[in-house]
Write a protein that holds these residues in place. Structure first.
Motif, PDB file in Angstrom:
ATOM      1  N   ASP A 232      40.251  27.180  17.901  1.00 30.62           N
ATOM      2  CA  ASP A 232      40.111  25.905  18.613  1.00 30.62           C
ATOM      3  C   ASP A 232      41.153  24.905  18.146  1.00 30.62           C
ATOM      4  N   ALA A 233      41.369  24.819  16.836  1.00 34.90           N
ATOM      5  CA  ALA A 233      42.355  23.877  16.307  1.00 34.90           C
ATOM      6  C   ALA A 233      43.770  24.238  16.777  1.00 34.90           C
ATOM      7  N   GLU A 234      44.090  25.505  16.777  1.00 36.89           N
ATOM      8  CA  GLU A 234      45.416  25.925  17.224  1.00 36.89           C
ATOM      9  C   GLU A 234      45.587  25.708  18.722  1.00 36.89           C
ATOM     10  N   ALA A 235      44.529  25.921  19.494  1.00 35.67           N
ATOM     11  CA  ALA A 235      44.603  25.672  20.938  1.00 35.67           C
ATOM     12  C   ALA A 235      44.830  24.195  21.212  1.00 35.67           C
ATOM     13  N   ASP A 236      44.174  23.319  20.465  1.00 36.62           N
ATOM     14  CA  ASP A 236      44.379  21.881  20.637  1.00 36.62           C
ATOM     15  C   ASP A 236      45.811  21.493  20.279  1.00 36.62           C
ATOM     16  N   ARG A 237      46.341  22.066  19.209  1.00 35.90           N
ATOM     17  CA  ARG A 237      47.711  21.731  18.802  1.00 35.90           C
ATOM     18  C   ARG A 237      48.716  22.164  19.867  1.00 35.90           C
ATOM     19  N   LEU A 238      48.566  23.392  20.373  1.00 35.83           N
ATOM     20  CA  LEU A 238      49.477  23.875  21.408  1.00 35.83           C
ATOM     21  C   LEU A 238      49.318  23.086  22.707  1.00 35.83           C
ATOM     22  N   HIS A 239      48.083  22.718  23.027  1.00 35.50           N
ATOM     23  CA  HIS A 239      47.836  21.947  24.249  1.00 35.50           C
ATOM     24  C   HIS A 239      48.603  20.633  24.213  1.00 35.50           C
ATOM     25  N   THR A 240      48.660  20.023  23.058  1.00 31.15           N
ATOM     26  CA  THR A 240      49.399  18.760  22.901  1.00 31.15           C
ATOM     27  C   THR A 240      50.900  18.998  22.855  1.00 31.15           C
ATOM     28  N   ALA A 241      51.331  20.008  22.108  1.00 32.55           N
ATOM     29  CA  ALA A 241      52.764  20.250  21.910  1.00 32.55           C
ATOM     30  C   ALA A 241      53.460  20.658  23.202  1.00 32.55           C
ATOM     31  N   LEU A 242      52.788  21.419  24.037  1.00 32.84           N
ATOM     32  CA  LEU A 242      53.414  21.897  25.270  1.00 32.84           C
ATOM     33  C   LEU A 242      53.472  20.825  26.352  1.00 32.84           C
ATOM     34  N   ARG A 243      52.832  19.681  26.115  1.00 26.72           N
ATOM     35  CA  ARG A 243      52.857  18.588  27.086  1.00 26.72           C
ATOM     36  C   ARG A 243      53.735  17.425  26.664  1.00 26.72           C
ATOM     37  N   LEU A 244      54.397  17.558  25.537  1.00 29.51           N
ATOM     38  CA  LEU A 244      55.280  16.488  25.096  1.00 29.51           C
ATOM     39  C   LEU A 244      56.473  16.365  26.048  1.00 29.51           C
ATOM     40  N   PRO A 245      56.969  15.149  26.275  1.00 26.96           N
ATOM     41  CA  PRO A 245      58.122  14.952  27.167  1.00 26.96           C
ATOM     42  C   PRO A 245      59.361  15.674  26.630  1.00 26.96           C
ATOM     43  N   GLN A 246      60.136  16.261  27.528  1.00 29.46           N
ATOM     44  CA  GLN A 246      61.371  16.924  27.150  1.00 29.46           C
ATOM     45  C   GLN A 246      62.331  16.917  28.327  1.00 29.46           C
ATOM     46  N   MET A 247      63.608  17.148  28.063  1.00 28.48           N
ATOM     47  CA  MET A 247      64.581  17.245  29.141  1.00 28.48           C
ATOM     48  C   MET A 247      64.308  18.490  29.960  1.00 28.48           C
ATOM     49  N   ARG A 248      64.540  18.391  31.266  1.00 26.18           N
ATOM     50  CA  ARG A 248      64.203  19.501  32.175  1.00 26.18           C
ATOM     51  C   ARG A 248      65.394  19.842  33.063  1.00 26.18           C
ATOM     52  N   GLN A 249      65.494  21.111  33.432  1.00 26.98           N
ATOM     53  CA  GLN A 249      66.455  21.551  34.432  1.00 26.98           C
ATOM     54  C   GLN A 249      65.894  21.226  35.825  1.00 26.98           C
TER      55      GLN A 249
END
Length: 430
Positions: A232-249
């Protein structure tokens, strides 16, 4: 296949009275064979096919020129691998694998015009044995199990290198359009090779797809990848990390790059599976060999790294008559170049690259498991050696100890390998 014999006027007794040498110019579909006597005269030549019939013809040709089980004819060839070499070795005949660069230098002794032909190359190889056999090393008489371990250990090492290359390609590609994924999984030492990273990337190869993963989907993917704790803790961390703003193609470009990611991921998956399967097979075979117990008694050597070391040195103890030869073969012993008043001590470049590669890892691991090894490394550093030189010197010490232990059939002893360090520890304890 044409066979030409030059000694038709000689009877069998004259043939047996002379020493003969065989040279084979290897090719993918045929082989040129030359036999010369100890005076350098051409006795026979032939061109054989790369078939069982060709091998039989070669053995008949050798037998016709005095080859016996008690006094086999030595054979020189420019490769140490392949079916032809394996079959000749299986018959008990000494085989010398001549380096092609060395053979090219000998060729100038026979043709100053620098002409080249398959027949001439075979003749050169035969004359190398006639004149300088002592300067070349014949292939070792390793046991069947040792040869099988060598095949598996080298294949596993190649698979690891392929895995590293595939991982580097995938990582470089992800930096071009999905750096957020690398930041999310970069906390793991294996990077994109980690099962979790590969499972996530297969499910969501683009930033848009990754951002759309729910916590429940992430938990399911983590379980699929083999995660058992703190899901659960790792899923929460990934859920947040994969939604952080980043440059996109651009959207279509991003989708196309996602398809390329899946193709690169399939290559990485295959390399990871091959490396794991071969590692298991190599360890299983290595642990059946009696030398395994001695090799793994050394600090820093496990079953897999020990199998890699064993694959390169084999179990023919006559191959290296002293530790100096093994150290030079491993590339751990330095090489001295002296001319007049100029003396230079340099790292050895011509060496067994596979043994040198595992030696670097061995020395690094030994420092964490042996106080004597760590003290030896520290002394070299204090003497002015750089990290690589000090680690290579430690490998040189350990490979010498390994030669001693294998020769005398004894396990590793810390007090014998590093008596000064062991003595100081006893003094401190007193």
């Amino acid at each position: 296949m044409a066979v030409t014999s030059q000694d038709s006027r000689l009877d069998r007794e004259d043939v047996n009275a002379l020493s003969v040498f065989c040279g084979i110019d290897w090719a993918s579909d045929h082989h040129d064979v030359v036999i010369v006597d100890d005076t350098g005269s051409l006795r026979a030549k032939a061109r054989i096919d790369d078939t069982a019939e060709g091998l039989a013809e070669l053995l008949r040709l050798l037998a016709d020129h005095g080859d016996t089980a008690e006094d086999p004819v030595p054979v020189a060839i420019e490769t140490s691998r392949g079916l032809l070499v394996a079959c000749i070795r299986a018959t008990g005949r000494p085989v010398y694998a001549i380096n092609p660069m060395a053979a090219a230098r000998y060729r100038d002794r026979h043709a100053v015009s620098r002409k080249k032909s398959d027949h001439l190359d075979a003749l050169v190889l035969a004359n190398i044995l006639r004149t300088d056999a002592a300067a070349h090393r014949k292939l070792p008489a390793d046991s069947e199990l040792a040869q099988a371990i060598a095949v598996l250990a080298r294949a596993q090492q190649d698979a690891v290198w392929d895995r590293t290359q595939a991982a580097n390609k995938l990582t470089s590609h992800l930096r071009e359009y999905f750096p957020g994924f690398l930041a999310a999984v970069g906390i793991r030492r294996e990077g994109v090779c980690h099962p979790i990273a590969r499972t996530l990337l297969a499910a969501a190869p683009t930033p848009e797809q990754a951002a759309g993963l729910t916590r429940a989907q992430l938990r399911s993917l983590l379980k699929k990848a083999g995660r058992k704790n703190t899901i659960d803790a790792e899923a929460d961390r990934l859920h947040t990390a994969l939604r952080l703003p980043q440059m996109r193609q651009l959207p279509l470009v991003e989708q196309a790059m996602g398809h390329e990611t899946l193709a690169l991921l399939r290559q990485l998956e295959a390399a990871c599976t091959s490396a794991d399967d071969l590692a298991e097979a190599a360890v299983e075979s290595f642990e059946k060999h009696p030398d395994a117990e001695i090799i793994t008694s050394f600090p820093g050597l496990g079953s897999l790294s020990g199998a890699r070391v064993f694959a390169e040195i084999g179990d023919d103890r006559s191959r290296f008559t002293d530790a100096r030869g093994l150290k030079a073969y491993a590339g751990s012993a330095p090489i001295t170049r002296a001319s007049g008043k100029s003396v230079a001590v340099l790292a050895r470049r011509v060496k067994n690259q596979r043994l040198a590669a595992v030696g670097y890892v061995w020395a690094f691991a030994a420092m964490a498991h042996s106080d004597g090894a760590r003290a030896h490394y520290d002394r070299r550093r204090e003497a002015g050696d750089r990290h690589t030189a000090a680690q290579r010197n430690l490998f040189n010490r350990m490979i010498g100890c390994l030669h001693h232990c294998l020769t005398h059939r004894i396990p590793y002893s810390e007090t014998a390998a590093f008596p000064t360090s062991a003595g100081s520890q006893l003094s401190e304890a007193a």
